[in-house]
Motif scaffolding. Structure first.
Motif, PDB file in Angstrom:
ATOM      1  N   ASN A 105      29.368  46.792  27.803  1.00 17.16           N
ATOM      2  CA  ASN A 105      29.035  47.960  27.850  1.00 17.16           C
ATOM      3  C   ASN A 105      30.873  48.830  28.461  1.00 17.16           C
ATOM      4  O   ASN A 105      31.479  49.419  27.663  1.00 17.16           O
ATOM      5  CB  ASN A 105      28.057  48.867  28.149  1.00 17.16           C
ATOM      6  CG  ASN A 105      27.115  48.391  26.766  1.00 17.16           C
ATOM      7  OD1 ASN A 105      26.509  48.231  26.450  1.00 17.16           O
ATOM      8  ND2 ASN A 105      26.387  46.562  27.850  1.00 17.16           N
TER       9      ASN A 105
ATOM     10  N   GLN B 126      33.718  47.955  25.497  1.00 16.69           N
ATOM     11  CA  GLN B 126      33.128  47.977  24.142  1.00 16.69           C
ATOM     12  C   GLN B 126      32.721  48.918  24.663  1.00 16.69           C
ATOM     13  O   GLN B 126      33.035  50.128  23.040  1.00 16.69           O
ATOM     14  CB  GLN B 126      31.527  47.112  23.651  1.00 16.69           C
ATOM     15  CG  GLN B 126      32.210  45.588  23.830  1.00 16.69           C
ATOM     16  CD  GLN B 126      33.217  45.299  23.412  1.00 16.69           C
ATOM     17  OE1 GLN B 126      32.854  45.534  21.663  1.00 16.69           O
ATOM     18  NE2 GLN B 126      34.389  44.491  23.877  1.00 16.69           N
ATOM     19  N   ASN B 127      32.253  50.560  24.816  1.00 15.71           N
ATOM     20  CA  ASN B 127      32.196  50.888  24.865  1.00 15.71           C
ATOM     21  C   ASN B 127      32.025  52.351  25.558  1.00 15.71           C
ATOM     22  O   ASN B 127      31.818  52.681  27.240  1.00 15.71           O
ATOM     23  CB  ASN B 127      30.061  51.192  25.549  1.00 15.71           C
ATOM     24  CG  ASN B 127      29.322  52.396  24.719  1.00 15.71           C
ATOM     25  OD1 ASN B 127      30.234  54.124  24.471  1.00 15.71           O
ATOM     26  ND2 ASN B 127      28.164  52.614  24.705  1.00 15.71           N
TER      27      ASN B 127
ATOM     28  N   TYR C 229      29.884  54.977  28.351  1.00 10.06           N
ATOM     29  CA  TYR C 229      29.133  54.205  29.067  1.00 10.06           C
ATOM     30  C   TYR C 229      30.177  53.826  29.922  1.00 10.06           C
ATOM     31  O   TYR C 229      31.660  53.814  30.180  1.00 10.06           O
ATOM     32  CB  TYR C 229      28.769  52.710  28.563  1.00 10.06           C
ATOM     33  CG  TYR C 229      28.450  51.920  29.384  1.00 10.06           C
ATOM     34  CD1 TYR C 229      26.409  51.824  30.053  1.00 10.06           C
ATOM     35  CD2 TYR C 229      29.009  51.388  31.060  1.00 10.06           C
ATOM     36  CE1 TYR C 229      25.454  51.329  30.566  1.00 10.06           C
ATOM     37  CE2 TYR C 229      27.701  50.350  31.974  1.00 10.06           C
ATOM     38  CZ  TYR C 229      27.064  50.601  31.645  1.00 10.06           C
ATOM     39  OH  TYR C 229      26.137  50.240  32.961  1.00 10.06           O
TER      40      TYR C 229
ATOM     41  N   MET D 247      24.193  51.841  24.010  1.00 14.06           N
ATOM     42  CA  MET D 247      24.170  50.708  24.290  1.00 14.06           C
ATOM     43  C   MET D 247      23.888  49.180  23.947  1.00 14.06           C
ATOM     44  O   MET D 247      23.290  49.642  22.602  1.00 14.06           O
ATOM     45  CB  MET D 247      22.701  50.697  25.658  1.00 14.06           C
ATOM     46  CG  MET D 247      22.565  49.767  25.921  1.00 14.06           C
ATOM     47  SD  MET D 247      24.139  49.213  28.028  1.00 14.06           S
ATOM     48  CE  MET D 247      23.258  50.331  28.639  1.00 14.06           C
TER      49      MET D 247
ATOM     50  N   LYS E 287      21.760  47.006  19.041  1.00 11.35           N
ATOM     51  CA  LYS E 287      21.966  48.438  19.957  1.00 11.35           C
ATOM     52  C   LYS E 287      20.631  49.346  19.865  1.00 11.35           C
ATOM     53  O   LYS E 287      19.229  49.381  19.396  1.00 11.35           O
ATOM     54  CB  LYS E 287      22.878  48.741  18.870  1.00 11.35           C
ATOM     55  CG  LYS E 287      24.228  48.573  18.350  1.00 11.35           C
ATOM     56  CD  LYS E 287      24.663  49.438  17.743  1.00 11.35           C
ATOM     57  CE  LYS E 287      25.827  48.693  17.368  1.00 11.35           C
ATOM     58  NZ  LYS E 287      26.910  49.470  16.696  1.00 11.35           N
TER      59      LYS E 287
END
Length: 619
Positions: free
Chosen positions: A525, A528-529, A532, A564, A603
């Protein structure tokens, strides 16, 4: 005949599979262990005077009997499986017990007024301070062992093989037991069967005290004269070879000789290289009939003595200062007697971890220099949660053996200014510490109510609850409520904190997922995020019957809603299909989230609150 052979093969295969299934089931149903370390002298003390260098009469003391069935039930209900009674063995102290035949100790070589529990004076008896009637102190401890077992808890005590008090004197030795050093050849610095090392031709001198230190805080005392008779001088416990050790040496103790010569070479047989793969039975057989140093037998006999008393395990002080071959010898002897004995060692050098586990037959080691130090740096705003991921990878092969803690008697209290300074910060830290791996969790008495250790105790310093002095532990005393153990004296923040510990620890000892598999969600994460960030840390834990997503927020503020992501390979490992699943929060049972799986990827959205913890079960 060939049909008989085939039939036998089938039977053997079925039995093998059955045994493998049984092994898998036993691993799944094995629960987390939770160790409650308690400094025995302080636990039951209700006196709140807390005078620096106060006497036992001024500052009070707890006793074995203070661990009543009510107290033990409350400890058990906290989620505890084992109690480590710290400071039980008879150690050097200043309080006068000569009327019971116990010799006085010299304040010049005693740290604090109550004395260090790691300067053991008699391995075959217990601290007279802890008994209502010092003459019956062993019987009172035996009764405590019985009460502890009755309440469904197991007993751990300390063994300190590296060093003993400078003035050792066994008063109640079993038949045939000779005190350390009695048969030593004191004309030699070293001999294989000497129990000590000697500074031949020199007498011991008390160290030059620094920082305005004065024994007993400067109290006038006829025994404080800057002298202690020891001829010839012995090496000091931390290995100092000086007849006059330094102030910061462990000058109140003497080093035990395990057959390591002064040049560092061994005077005993080394374990073969492949013995890291051998079980304790093979280790026991290896040492049978071999000539070993006298100190090895002395400590083996000591630990066997306490097993016979009903003790269930030991915490070994400074185990890395004693050769791993000795541990192989002693621990295999203990496991022959009780295969379930709990063996915890203080080892701080990561390069030694695997030897002390596999060759030394330790069950558990402190995970201090990796997880504890990392969490402390995160809490203090000096480290990153990214480092936790590398710890899991580095210790993956021995993760079950690395016991996790946030406090013990050597470390600063979490709520003290030297660590967290705010007990709310412990929530994400404790969540990660208790759920990250399959290893046991340890907490220190008073930790669960946010004890700050603010007292000037005397020899001990603030931020650590003193193990050297007679002192009270204020937050713990509020929970104890003068022996009612009902928490009525706690303020609301302390009650809420203890409630959190109770919920978390009880969940850990019942969860099969926490004894199962691990998956790093944090690193995925982070990449990818964008929303986060590093104050967060997340991972998955699962077994066949339970699937968990765990998220901690180390930040003292809330975040906006975050999505998430659970990657495809995790979804595959969890054996989940596309669709919608409920995520039920497990500690407080108040929140439900939705996990949506599409095209094999999961998700869910959530809003991290300040210093929060989430344990989410997939249903």
């Amino acid at each position: 005949m060939k049909y008989i052979v085939v039939y036998l093969v089938v039977i053997i295969t079925v039995l093998a599979c059955s045994k493998q299934d049984e092994k898998s089931k036993s691993l799944e149903i094995e629960n987390k262990k939770v160790v409650y370390q308690v400094f025995t002298r302080l636990f039951g003390n209700t006196n709140t005077t807390n005078k620096p260098w106060g006497t036992i009469e001024e500052n009070g003391i707890g006793k074995f009997e203070d661990f009543s069935e009510v107290a033990l039930k409350e400890i058990k209900d906290l989620g505890v499986t084992h109690i480590w009674y710290t400071g039980v063995l008879h150690h050097a102290m200043v309080t006068d017990y000569t009327q019971y035949g116990i010799s006085n100790d010299d304040p010049d070589v005693v740290k604090g007024r109550a004395g260090s529990p790691y300067a053991v004076k008699d391995y075959y008896n217990v601290d007279p301070d802890l008994a209502v009637n010092p003459e019956n102190r062993m019987q009172e401890f035996e009764a405590l062992i019985a009460r502890t077992h009755k309440m469904g808890l197991k007993v751990i005590i300390d063994i300190v093989p590296n060093h003993i008090a400078r003035k050792y004197k066994g008063l109640t030795n079993p038949a045939g037991v000779v005190d350390f050093g009695v048969n030593d050849d004191t004309t030699m610095e070293y001999d294989k069967n000497n129990n000590f090392y000697y500074v031949v031709g020199e007498e011991f001198k008390v160290p030059e005290f620094l920082n305005n230190y004065k024994p007993l805080g400067g109290e006038l005392n006829k025994d404080i004269d800057g002298e202690f008779y020891e001829v010839p001088a012995k090496w000091t416990g931390n290995g100092s070879r000086l007849a006059q050790p330094n102030f910061y040496d462990w000058y109140e103790t003497v080093k035990i000789n395990y057959g390591i010569k002064p040049d560092g070479s061994y005077d005993f047989e080394s374990l073969p290289d492949d013995f890291d793969k051998k079980d304790f039975n093979e280790h026991y057989a290896f040492w049978k009939g071999k000539e070993i140093p006298d100190s090895w037998n002395k400590f083996r006999d000591i630990t066997l003595f306490w097993l016979d008393k009903g003790v269930d395990g030991f915490r070994y002080d400074m185990a890395e200062m004693v050769p791993v071959e000795f541990w192989s010898y002693m621990n295999s002897s203990l496991k022959i007697k009780n295969p379930d004995v709990f063996l915890l060692a203080e080892v701080y050098n990561p390069a030694l971890y695997r030897d002390y586990i596999h060759k030394g037959k330790m069950d558990y080691l402190y995970d201090k220099v990796a997880l504890y130090d990392t969490i402390k740096s995160i809490v203090r705003g000096k480290g990153s949660t990214d480092h936790i991921t590398s710890i899991v990878k580095d210790l993956e092969d021995i993760e079950h053996h690395m016991l996790h803690f946030l406090e013990n008697h050597d470390e600063q209290r979490f709520a003290s200014p030297g660590f967290g300074g705010d007990s709310k910060k412990v929530i994400p830290a404790m969540l990660v510490s208790a759920t990250l791996t399959t290893s046991p969790t340890m907490i220190y008495f008073g930790q669960e109510v946010g004890e700050k250790a603010e007292e000037n105790a005397g020899f001990g310093t603030a931020t650590r609850t003193s193990i050297f002095d007679y002192i009270g532990v204020p937050a713990h005393q509020r929970w104890m409520n003068r022996g009612k153990f009902d928490g009525a004296g706690l303020i609301i923040e302390e009650k809420n904190l203890r409630d959190f510990y109770k919920r978390l620890l009880n969940f850990t000892v019942k969860s099969s997922a926490l004894m199962g598999e691990y998956y790093d969600l944090h690193s995925y994460n982070r990449k990818q995020n964008k929303r986060y960030s590093t104050p967060l840390f997340s991972f998955a834990r699962w077994s066949d019957s339970e699937k968990l997503i765990i998220v901690a927020n180390f930040e003292g503020k809330s975040f906006e809603e975050i999505e998430m992501v659970l990657p495809k390979d995790l979804i595959s490992k969890l054996n989940l299909k596309d669709g919608m699943y409920k995520l039920k929060e497990q500690l407080y049972k108040k929140d439900i989230y939705s996990l949506i799986i599409e095209n094999g990827k999961g998700k869910f959205k959530f809003k991290p609150e300040e210093f929060s913890s989430l344990v989410l079960k997939i249903e």
